[in-house]
Design a protein around this motif. Structure first.
Motif, PDB file in Angstrom:
ATOM      1  N   UNK A 111      69.093  77.933  35.724  1.00 11.71           N
ATOM      2  CA  UNK A 111      69.267  77.006  36.835  1.00 11.71           C
ATOM      3  C   UNK A 111      67.943  76.522  37.394  1.00 11.71           C
ATOM      4  N   UNK A 112      66.936  77.398  37.416  1.00 10.61           N
ATOM      5  CA  UNK A 112      65.602  76.971  37.873  1.00 10.61           C
ATOM      6  C   UNK A 112      64.975  75.996  36.875  1.00 10.61           C
ATOM      7  N   UNK A 113      65.202  76.225  35.578  1.00 11.50           N
ATOM      8  CA  UNK A 113      64.718  75.275  34.574  1.00 11.50           C
ATOM      9  C   UNK A 113      65.337  73.897  34.820  1.00 11.50           C
ATOM     10  N   UNK A 114      66.651  73.877  35.057  1.00  8.56           N
ATOM     11  CA  UNK A 114      67.336  72.605  35.288  1.00  8.56           C
ATOM     12  C   UNK A 114      66.959  71.985  36.633  1.00  8.56           C
ATOM     13  N   UNK A 115      66.640  72.804  37.614  1.00  5.14           N
ATOM     14  CA  UNK A 115      66.233  72.279  38.915  1.00  5.14           C
ATOM     15  C   UNK A 115      64.960  71.468  38.853  1.00  5.14           C
TER      16      UNK A 115
ATOM     17  N   UNK B 235      70.178  75.300  40.923  1.00  2.71           N
ATOM     18  CA  UNK B 235      69.958  76.746  41.073  1.00  2.71           C
ATOM     19  C   UNK B 235      71.265  77.438  41.438  1.00  2.71           C
ATOM     20  N   UNK B 236      72.027  76.816  42.357  1.00  6.28           N
ATOM     21  CA  UNK B 236      73.314  77.392  42.733  1.00  6.28           C
ATOM     22  C   UNK B 236      74.289  77.413  41.570  1.00  6.28           C
ATOM     23  N   UNK B 237      74.298  76.343  40.758  1.00  3.53           N
ATOM     24  CA  UNK B 237      75.172  76.313  39.592  1.00  3.53           C
ATOM     25  C   UNK B 237      74.808  77.393  38.584  1.00  3.53           C
TER      26      UNK B 237
ATOM     27  N   UNK C 109      74.505  63.777  43.789  1.00  2.00           N
ATOM     28  CA  UNK C 109      73.468  64.641  43.241  1.00  2.00           C
ATOM     29  C   UNK C 109      73.907  66.091  43.175  1.00  2.00           C
ATOM     30  N   UNK C 110      74.631  66.548  44.199  1.00  2.26           N
ATOM     31  CA  UNK C 110      75.114  67.927  44.209  1.00  2.26           C
ATOM     32  C   UNK C 110      76.166  68.145  43.125  1.00  2.26           C
ATOM     33  N   UNK C 111      77.104  67.202  43.010  1.00  2.00           N
ATOM     34  CA  UNK C 111      78.175  67.341  42.026  1.00  2.00           C
ATOM     35  C   UNK C 111      77.621  67.391  40.604  1.00  2.00           C
ATOM     36  N   UNK C 112      76.679  66.495  40.308  1.00  2.00           N
ATOM     37  CA  UNK C 112      76.123  66.469  38.949  1.00  2.00           C
ATOM     38  C   UNK C 112      75.278  67.698  38.654  1.00  2.00           C
ATOM     39  N   UNK C 113      74.652  68.263  39.692  1.00  2.00           N
ATOM     40  CA  UNK C 113      73.746  69.386  39.479  1.00  2.00           C
ATOM     41  C   UNK C 113      74.466  70.698  39.236  1.00  2.00           C
ATOM     42  N   UNK C 114      75.652  70.868  39.767  1.00  3.62           N
ATOM     43  CA  UNK C 114      76.349  72.148  39.637  1.00  3.62           C
ATOM     44  C   UNK C 114      76.555  72.531  38.180  1.00  3.62           C
ATOM     45  N   UNK C 115      77.206  71.653  37.431  1.00  3.05           N
ATOM     46  CA  UNK C 115      77.427  71.947  36.014  1.00  3.05           C
ATOM     47  C   UNK C 115      76.145  71.936  35.218  1.00  3.05           C
ATOM     48  N   UNK C 116      75.222  71.071  35.606  1.00  4.48           N
ATOM     49  CA  UNK C 116      73.953  70.965  34.894  1.00  4.48           C
ATOM     50  C   UNK C 116      73.161  72.265  34.993  1.00  4.48           C
TER      51      UNK C 116
ATOM     52  N   UNK D 206      74.005  74.744  32.207  1.00 10.95           N
ATOM     53  CA  UNK D 206      73.890  74.301  30.816  1.00 10.95           C
ATOM     54  C   UNK D 206      72.797  75.039  30.056  1.00 10.95           C
ATOM     55  N   UNK D 207      71.673  75.340  30.691  1.00 11.38           N
ATOM     56  CA  UNK D 207      70.570  75.984  29.969  1.00 11.38           C
ATOM     57  C   UNK D 207      71.011  77.322  29.381  1.00 11.38           C
TER      58      UNK D 207
END
Length: 441
Positions: free
Chosen positions: A146-150, A284-286, A333-340, A343-344
């Protein structure tokens, strides 16, 4: 250990995605007037946005090239070489003579360097994600990912701030002479810092792949990945919803607001900034949720949230009230970030160790190329289709992500012992396997 991994992941990812999003952020205000002025202001901006999207073409090619290097030589070699290529290409763009000096050769060189940069990005993400998630504790792998994706949202923040700061700080003559080059040169500096971070980190990467337990010649990583094309395509589909929503929100809304709603670019960039900050927290939350609920449920949750918000998003944007526009961008932005954010770790666990760099890189960048490239085209059509077409596009991308997630197995380790047993099933000894190797179910 986890704290160091989280910090490294965020820094490396921010530097990488700053360099990529700088093209999209600078396209209308910088690249269009300086490199495509012969087409006129409006068409030049559209062509500049299209130029910013050409990197999607070469990202999957870079995934194959650097993925094979990462699986057959070392993760570190593939990551460092792709970072070096990315830093070199963006510095060269910052030093590139404009159309006024080189004429039609200038935009050709710009596109060529953008293609090279896309090639480098094709190798960076997977190397970055694997160097961190494979070394993470099995039950914290989602959070580290999640930090990588953040860092994607952080990179978008820095890119927009850098472009806005330079366009505001200089008069027109100074900006066109050398001021516009500063964000690109700064991108090179950031990637050099990323190289140094990798170079000074302890060599905690996995050992070279162990021999197969069966007799016979072992297949190369590319051939191994393509033996399961269904899994590759389903894994790529995990990126559809998040990528489509991100590009429409961060890039498309700003340009639509300026050209059609006559809103101030500074206000819209501020909205994009807030949306990106929310995106960091969402990623990060996702990732953390993926450690508790599983990878697949969180990916589906983010896709469904994006689909539900697709029409309200544009309804609020079309009010032309900057407070509602900003709120709409932040929720998207929040909705797209949760699943993203999940993914890593999910991609890391979907592919075996011997082909993991190739598999994760190709899946990630195929998904980005298809969804992100389609989103870039949708952005160009926003003035016409803001109330219907783009919303249905986002819903379609979300539906594809849900279907792809349903078609893939859940990979979340139940316990540390479960992760160790999975490594034994892959034919590697517990001592030689990386602490982040994943179960394959």
């Amino acid at each position: 250990m986890s704290r160091g991994l989280r910090t490294s992941g965020l820094l490396l990812s921010t530097a990488t995605w700053y360099s990529l999003f700088l093209f999209a952020a600078a396209a209308p205000a910088v690249l269009g007037p300086l490199f495509l002025n012969r087409y006129g202001a409006a068409d030049g901006s559209l062509f500049a946005l299209a130029t910013a999207g050409v990197a999607f073409v070469t990202r999957p090619i870079g995934a194959l090239l650097f993925g094979r290097l990462g699986d057959t030589v070392s993760r570190r070699s593939a990551l460092l070489s792709s970072l070096a290529l990315g830093g070199t290409s963006i510095v060269l763009i910052g030093a590139l003579p404009t159309e006024r000096t080189l004429g039609p050769l200038a935009p050709m060189l710009l596109v060529g360097l953008q293609l090279v940069h896309g090639l480098a990005i094709g190798g960076i993400w997977s190397g970055m994600a694997l160097s961190l998630t494979e070394g993470a504790p099995p039950l914290r792998r989602g959070l580290i990912g999640g930090f990588v994706q953040g860092g994607v949202s952080c990179g978008a923040i820095l890119a927009n701030v850098a472009v806005f700061a330079t366009t505001s700080a200089f008069d027109t003559a100074t900006f066109e002479d050398w001021g516009w080059r500063l964000p690109f040169l700064a991108g090179g500096v950031l990637l050099v810092v990323a190289v140094l971070v990798i170079a000074v980190r302890p060599r905690g990467e996995p050992l070279p792949p162990q021999p197969e337990p069966e007799s016979g010649r072992r297949s190369g990583p590319v051939r191994t990945v393509f033996r399961r094309p269904g899994r590759l395509l389903l894994a790529a589909g995990l990126l559809f919803s998040a990528n489509a929503a991100f590009y429409v929100t961060i890039t498309g809304t700003v340009e639509y607001g300026v050209t059609e709603l006559r809103l101030a670019r500074a206000d819209l960039v501020g909205g994009a900034f807030i949306a990106a900050v929310v995106g960091v927290l969402g990623s990060v939350g996702g990732g953390a949720l993926a450690d508790r609920l599983g990878r697949r449920p969180v990916v589906i949750l983010g896709a469904v949230a994006g689909a539900v918000w697709a029409f309200p998003f544009f309804w609020l944007v079309n009010t032309a009230a900057i407070e509602l526009v900003t709120f709409s961008m932040a929720v998207s932005g929040l909705a797209s970030a949760l699943g993203y954010g999940a993914v890593a770790a999910y991609l890391t666990e979907l592919f075996g160790q011997r082909s993991r760099y190739t598999g994760t890189a190709l899946a990630y960048h195929l998904g980005a190329a298809l969804a992100g490239g389609a989103a870039q085209l949708a952005v160009l059509e926003l003035p016409t289709y803001a109330e219907s077409g783009v919303s249905w596009f986002l819903i379609g991308a979300s539906a594809l992500t849900v279907l792809c997630a349903i078609g893939l197995p859940e990979t979340k380790p139940v316990s540390r012992a479960d992760a160790t047993f999975a490594r034994l099933r892959e034919g590697a000894s517990p001592r030689s396997s990386p602490p982040g190797s994943s179960p394959r179910r």
